[in-house]
Design an enzyme around this catalytic site. Structure first.
Site, PDB file in Angstrom:
ATOM      1  N   HIS A   7       7.048   4.040  -2.139  1.00 20.97           N
ATOM      2  CA  HIS A   7       6.642   2.643  -1.676  1.00 20.97           C
ATOM      3  C   HIS A   7       6.681   1.541  -2.679  1.00 20.97           C
ATOM      4  O   HIS A   7       6.191   1.550  -3.735  1.00 20.97           O
ATOM      5  CB  HIS A   7       4.806   3.194  -1.457  1.00 20.97           C
ATOM      6  CG  HIS A   7       4.005   2.012  -1.246  1.00 20.97           C
ATOM      7  ND1 HIS A   7       3.108   1.375  -1.647  1.00 20.97           N
ATOM      8  CD2 HIS A   7       4.163   1.238   0.020  1.00 20.97           C
ATOM      9  CE1 HIS A   7       2.412   0.501  -1.101  1.00 20.97           C
ATOM     10  NE2 HIS A   7       3.138   0.266   0.134  1.00 20.97           N
ATOM     11  N   ARG A   8       7.434   0.598  -2.181  1.00 19.86           N
ATOM     12  CA  ARG A   8       7.968  -0.384  -2.879  1.00 19.86           C
ATOM     13  C   ARG A   8       8.531  -0.101  -4.105  1.00 19.86           C
ATOM     14  O   ARG A   8       8.703  -0.729  -5.178  1.00 19.86           O
ATOM     15  CB  ARG A   8       6.632  -1.122  -3.339  1.00 19.86           C
ATOM     16  CG  ARG A   8       5.591  -1.941  -2.321  1.00 19.86           C
ATOM     17  CD  ARG A   8       4.484  -2.443  -2.995  1.00 19.86           C
ATOM     18  NE  ARG A   8       3.455  -2.784  -1.928  1.00 19.86           N
ATOM     19  CZ  ARG A   8       2.181  -3.127  -2.429  1.00 19.86           C
ATOM     20  NH1 ARG A   8       1.968  -3.532  -3.505  1.00 19.86           N
ATOM     21  NH2 ARG A   8       1.421  -3.001  -1.160  1.00 19.86           N
ATOM     22  N   GLU A  34      10.365   2.440   0.578  1.00 19.91           N
ATOM     23  CA  GLU A  34       9.880   1.432   1.610  1.00 19.91           C
ATOM     24  C   GLU A  34       9.895   0.118   0.674  1.00 19.91           C
ATOM     25  O   GLU A  34       9.643  -0.037  -0.449  1.00 19.91           O
ATOM     26  CB  GLU A  34       8.399   1.927   1.812  1.00 19.91           C
ATOM     27  CG  GLU A  34       7.744   0.963   2.688  1.00 19.91           C
ATOM     28  CD  GLU A  34       6.807  -0.154   2.125  1.00 19.91           C
ATOM     29  OE1 GLU A  34       6.449  -0.921   3.068  1.00 19.91           O
ATOM     30  OE2 GLU A  34       6.920  -0.399   0.649  1.00 19.91           O
ATOM     31  N   HIS A  49       6.259  -8.404  -1.674  1.00 23.73           N
ATOM     32  CA  HIS A  49       5.066  -7.960  -0.975  1.00 23.73           C
ATOM     33  C   HIS A  49       4.257  -8.959  -0.288  1.00 23.73           C
ATOM     34  O   HIS A  49       3.841  -9.167   0.729  1.00 23.73           O
ATOM     35  CB  HIS A  49       4.311  -6.798  -1.452  1.00 23.73           C
ATOM     36  CG  HIS A  49       3.089  -6.454  -0.874  1.00 23.73           C
ATOM     37  ND1 HIS A  49       1.843  -6.954  -0.794  1.00 23.73           N
ATOM     38  CD2 HIS A  49       2.955  -5.578   0.217  1.00 23.73           C
ATOM     39  CE1 HIS A  49       0.996  -6.377   0.238  1.00 23.73           C
ATOM     40  NE2 HIS A  49       1.595  -5.322   0.679  1.00 23.73           N
ATOM     41  N   GLU A 106      10.142  -3.418   5.689  1.00 23.96           N
ATOM     42  CA  GLU A 106       8.965  -3.791   6.355  1.00 23.96           C
ATOM     43  C   GLU A 106       8.759  -5.435   6.401  1.00 23.96           C
ATOM     44  O   GLU A 106       9.172  -6.009   5.532  1.00 23.96           O
ATOM     45  CB  GLU A 106       7.680  -3.416   5.565  1.00 23.96           C
ATOM     46  CG  GLU A 106       6.446  -4.057   6.445  1.00 23.96           C
ATOM     47  CD  GLU A 106       5.243  -4.049   5.608  1.00 23.96           C
ATOM     48  OE1 GLU A 106       4.991  -3.123   4.606  1.00 23.96           O
ATOM     49  OE2 GLU A 106       3.871  -4.635   6.209  1.00 23.96           O
ATOM     50  N   LYS A 108       7.390  -8.773   6.452  1.00 18.98           N
ATOM     51  CA  LYS A 108       6.112  -9.358   5.812  1.00 18.98           C
ATOM     52  C   LYS A 108       5.663 -10.575   6.743  1.00 18.98           C
ATOM     53  O   LYS A 108       5.984 -11.646   6.223  1.00 18.98           O
ATOM     54  CB  LYS A 108       6.023  -9.455   4.579  1.00 18.98           C
ATOM     55  CG  LYS A 108       5.180  -8.063   3.867  1.00 18.98           C
ATOM     56  CD  LYS A 108       3.770  -7.853   4.106  1.00 18.98           C
ATOM     57  CE  LYS A 108       3.278  -6.714   3.511  1.00 18.98           C
ATOM     58  NZ  LYS A 108       2.721  -5.700   4.289  1.00 18.98           N
ATOM     59  N   ASP A 226       3.349   5.965  -3.357  1.00 19.26           N
ATOM     60  CA  ASP A 226       3.679   5.207  -4.822  1.00 19.26           C
ATOM     61  C   ASP A 226       4.311   5.976  -5.748  1.00 19.26           C
ATOM     62  O   ASP A 226       4.966   5.622  -6.823  1.00 19.26           O
ATOM     63  CB  ASP A 226       2.432   4.630  -5.648  1.00 19.26           C
ATOM     64  CG  ASP A 226       1.842   3.602  -4.661  1.00 19.26           C
ATOM     65  OD1 ASP A 226       2.638   2.710  -3.945  1.00 19.26           O
ATOM     66  OD2 ASP A 226       0.587   3.192  -4.817  1.00 19.26           O
TER      67      ASP A 226
END
Ligand code: G3P
Ligand code: CA
Length: 242
Positions: A7-8, A34, A49, A106, A108, A226
């Site tokens: 995640h990120r 991601e 983000h 994603e 945003k 994460d």
């Protein structure tokens, strides 16, 4: 085998959505990444983000009010000592050619629409020949449909955080190949039924051992975490069980 998506990037240990966090995630042996994308004032797709740069960089203000050149001067490495810029999506896609990672991009665009962002991202994904390794997601489901219409060859998956009734029917209705629910609204039965109906399920953001174990047990398509090191350790233990 349930896939593990960072995640990120490897954001438990490195500054989120930086090239370092993606490179370090790849080193863990995880299956995918991601990341979040937005547009600068001059239309460059960048990986960040929040709509504002304040939390994750040395600067202040909205991403949309910076030119790409201005944005690149900010330091996005808040957890480390070495200065590091916000990555451009192009930089990230170029690097993806050196490995086999799956990449969940994603959009945003729930708060700021960023007109034309999907088309720009699609063009870049096609340019680097990565269409079969990309999944587009968004909380803005209009954006999901919009990107499917422009690039039906790239998988889409709506993000959602509250209970959705028969989400596989909804996914099929918008031609999505997957769903990305918050893990708290993805009980085993929903995961099983969605997968039986041909819809991939990748819950987010799963950081606790017990939640990871549940998803491995049910054979979920993937989950987003994460901490890919922890997830891979638990997966290994799960696979070795008698
Ligand atoms: O894509 C899953 C997850 O990243 C969605 O929430 O706020 O972390 O972008 P957020
Ligand atoms: Ca995200």
């Amino acid at each position: 085998m349930t896939q593990v998506f960072a995640h990120r990037g490897y954001s438990a240990a490195f500054s989120e959505n930086t090239m370092t966090s993606f490179i370090e995630a790849e080193k863990t042996g995880c299956d995918g990444l991601e990341m979040d994308v937005q547009l600068t004032k001059d239309g460059e797709v960048v990986v960040i983000h929040d709509e504002k740069v304040d939390r994750t960089t040395s600067g202040t203000g909205f991403v949309k009010d910076f030119t790409y050149k201005e944005l690149r001067n900010l330091n996005a490495n808040k957890m480390g000592v070495k200065k590091e810029p916000i990555p451009s999506l192009e930089e990230l896609l170029e690097w993806l050619q050196s490995n086999k990672l799956i990449c969940n991009i994603e959009f945003k665009n729930g708060i700021i629409r960023y007109e034309g962002m999907e088309e720009k991202v699609i063009e870049l994904v096609r340019k680097y020949g990565l269409t079969d390794r990309i999944v587009f997601s968004s909380f803005n489901h209009y954006s999901i449909v919009h990107s499917f219409r422009h690039a039906p060859e790239i998988e889409t998956a709506p993000l959602y955080s509250e209970g959705l009734y028969m989400p596989w029917i909804y996914a099929q209705s918008i031609r999505a190949g997957g769903i990305h629910p918050k893990y708290t609204v993805a009980p085993d039965e929903i995961i099983k039924q969605a997968m039986e109906n041909g819809i991939a399920v990748r819950p987010y953001t799963v950081n606790k051992d017990a939640d990871m174990l549940r998803l491995f047990k049910v054979g979920c398509t993937a989950f987003i975490t994460d901490d890919p090191i922890k997830a891979l350790r638990i997966r290994k233990q799960f696979e070795k069980r008698p």
